[in-house]
Design an enzyme around this catalytic site. Sequence first.
Site, PDB file in Angstrom:
ATOM      1  N   CYS A 122       1.050 -14.420   5.964  1.00  0.00           N
ATOM      2  CA  CYS A 122      -0.189 -14.792   5.287  1.00  0.00           C
ATOM      3  C   CYS A 122      -1.298 -14.086   5.902  1.00  0.00           C
ATOM      4  CB  CYS A 122      -0.557 -16.233   5.393  1.00  0.00           C
ATOM      5  SG  CYS A 122       0.793 -17.205   4.968  1.00  0.00           S
ATOM      6  N   ARG A 149      -6.002  -7.575   7.828  1.00  0.00           N
ATOM      7  CA  ARG A 149      -6.748  -6.696   6.927  1.00  0.00           C
ATOM      8  C   ARG A 149      -5.885  -5.699   6.174  1.00  0.00           C
ATOM      9  NH1 ARG A 149     -10.384  -1.722   7.684  1.00  0.00           N
ATOM     10  NH2 ARG A 149     -11.878  -1.908   5.984  1.00  0.00           N
ATOM     11  N   LEU A 150      -6.135  -5.643   4.863  1.00  0.00           N
ATOM     12  CA  LEU A 150      -5.652  -4.570   4.002  1.00  0.00           C
ATOM     13  C   LEU A 150      -6.865  -3.691   3.723  1.00  0.00           C
ATOM     14  CD1 LEU A 150      -3.413  -3.350   2.147  1.00  0.00           C
ATOM     15  CD2 LEU A 150      -4.244  -4.878   0.355  1.00  0.00           C
ATOM     16  N   ASN A 190     -11.794 -12.299   2.292  1.00  0.00           N
ATOM     17  CA  ASN A 190     -10.593 -11.832   1.614  1.00  0.00           C
ATOM     18  C   ASN A 190     -10.954 -11.558   0.167  1.00  0.00           C
ATOM     19  OD1 ASN A 190      -7.940 -11.446   0.619  1.00  0.00           O
ATOM     20  ND2 ASN A 190      -7.749 -13.628   0.191  1.00  0.00           N
ATOM     21  N   GLU A 199     -12.712  -8.772  -2.882  1.00  0.00           N
ATOM     22  CA  GLU A 199     -13.634  -7.673  -3.138  1.00  0.00           C
ATOM     23  C   GLU A 199     -14.943  -8.218  -3.700  1.00  0.00           C
ATOM     24  OE1 GLU A 199     -13.176  -4.440  -2.415  1.00  0.00           O
ATOM     25  OE2 GLU A 199     -11.152  -4.850  -1.648  1.00  0.00           O
ATOM     26  N   ASP A 209     -17.647  -3.784   1.802  1.00  0.00           N
ATOM     27  CA  ASP A 209     -18.300  -4.729   0.904  1.00  0.00           C
ATOM     28  C   ASP A 209     -18.515  -6.081   1.569  1.00  0.00           C
ATOM     29  OD1 ASP A 209     -15.375  -4.744   0.728  1.00  0.00           O
ATOM     30  OD2 ASP A 209     -15.600  -6.292  -0.784  1.00  0.00           O
ATOM     31  N   LEU A 262      -0.617  -2.142 -13.501  1.00  0.00           N
ATOM     32  CA  LEU A 262       0.600  -2.870 -13.832  1.00  0.00           C
ATOM     33  C   LEU A 262       0.734  -2.929 -15.347  1.00  0.00           C
ATOM     34  CD1 LEU A 262       0.569  -5.879 -11.316  1.00  0.00           C
ATOM     35  CD2 LEU A 262       1.445  -3.550 -11.005  1.00  0.00           C
ATOM     36  N   VAL A 273       8.555  -3.599 -14.493  1.00  0.00           N
ATOM     37  CA  VAL A 273       9.892  -4.050 -14.109  1.00  0.00           C
ATOM     38  C   VAL A 273      10.500  -4.822 -15.270  1.00  0.00           C
ATOM     39  CG1 VAL A 273       9.331  -4.223 -11.651  1.00  0.00           C
ATOM     40  CG2 VAL A 273       9.101  -6.235 -13.126  1.00  0.00           C
TER      41      VAL A 273
END
EC number: 6.3.5.4
Length: 565
Positions: free
Chosen positions: A49, A97-98, A122, A124, A154, A295, A323
């Site tokens: 997480c 962090r991503l 978390n 944007e 941001d 996607l 998928v």
Amino acid sequence: MAVAAALCTVALSAAAALLAGGGPPLAPQRRAAARPPTAARRCADPRLCGIVAVFDDLLSAEEIKELTVELTRRLEHRGPDSVGFHGGDGFGLGHARLSIMDPEAGKQPLVSQATGAAVVHNGEIYNHAALREEWAAVRTAAGKAPFSFTTGSDSEVVLPLFEDLSPAELAAKLDGMFGVVAASADGKDFVAVRDPVGIKPLYRGWSRDGGRVIFASELKCLVGVVEHAELVPPGHVWTRERGYERYFDPEWLAPLSRPDAPPPPLGTRGTDRVRSILKAAVQKRLMSDVGYGLLLSGGLDSAIVAKLMSELTDMSTIKSFTVGMANSPDIMAARAIADVFGTEHHEYIFTPEEAFSILPKVVEHLETYEPELIRSSIPNYFLAKLAGSHTKVVLTGEGSDELFAGYLYFRDAPDKEALHKETLRIFDHLASVNLQRSDRMGMAHGLEARVPFLDVDMLRELYAEVDPQWKMHETDAEAEGGARMEKWALRRLFEGDIPHEVLWRTKAMQCEGDGVGTNWVERLQEMCADAVSDAEFAAAADRFPLNPPQSKEEYYYRALFETHF
């Protein structure tokens, strides 16, 4: 254990309420218990997480850091690029962090050089550049020194707003998808904020005596360290002094936020502005320093996003992903869309056996044992795994069905008033069902999903301005097949822009197989049943007295859930 029972309630109640047609989810019951220990119990996989914020006046700076970092490491799948900490006596902020905006300089927590205030975030904030300019002018006009930004992230724009505004005013300034916690230099003053729709998750946990409060992006971070847990409601802020305050409360939301008040009048406009508003929402979500993908479900909504992206960017640089089962209608339709718009297309074909094999991971990340939500998350898990191996950000068509009454059961709506009421009801549950699935399956693979249909300007247009009559499924001699199919008003806006067979394709069911009778959901249910003995199922109510399973499939999912919660 009793804590797990409370967490079970949080995990199931929202989805169950939606599927049963009931009201909003209930908060878990409070229980008497001793103050939890400082040390947190580790999950089976420590990379689990996101954000964590711990507030506990009884803990020293060293103890706070140990606990906060421990909990943050449970979020490393959400943010595999780095783990950060900031805190002191009684408070700690953690961030896994991503890196999407300013990957090199935007490491969190971010700290104000002037006041020492700090933030973890978390999601944007799409209007962060405009807010920086606005707040520089505001401070100059007030005779104050402009805020000294040190990054291009941001997230940093939250800090001057936290220093200058009330919690609700701060939150109302943000346009995006977010879970935010900001705290003063000493940690005594803090606020938690969740975005208006609940696209990004945020949980609050607290001890029996209220002395410990923890915020986290996922439920599993609260196991073993608090007695109570609940989702922070979308569109709300929370402070220790005032509790929850709703900051997002437009008039069209009144039937949900103020049910005793007279309902606002229904919209009277046509759909003439919808396309331009949606295009602006797509443009907003192309903000990224690391590229983005798309996607493709094979359905209408993602095809529309693809079309609007093609008007805004070079599609030869875009990777698309889908998928499904071999030769399924979704796979074939997604290929057609990718060919039309020229994306670099990637597919993953899964089998029922693969679907069964990943159930432990799906349940662990999804944090529920609700069968329909788990089943619908399986394709999303494979899709996120595929996309996450190529990019960090994707756009999706999520949310369109709630705005445009796209589910097939809306055919039974007797009139536009009933239809509108039902679209609001299912919108109210998005955060705990569809958006939970999208966020958890994406973040399980370090992938951020952006949802332009759920932009606040789209919400206002479709819930407040457009006449719900445009969403009705009704007889129409001029329509294809003699009837207006679901989302017909949206479809006609893109006539000629999307292949006809995709544009007017009816909503697909998740059990669609390879076109020759294969139904992966039925096979999945059979494998779940085979994994549970008759004796185990007969004793289900003894093992699971809270919400006992009603089928072997439910038993299997519940047993997986209990291994983590």
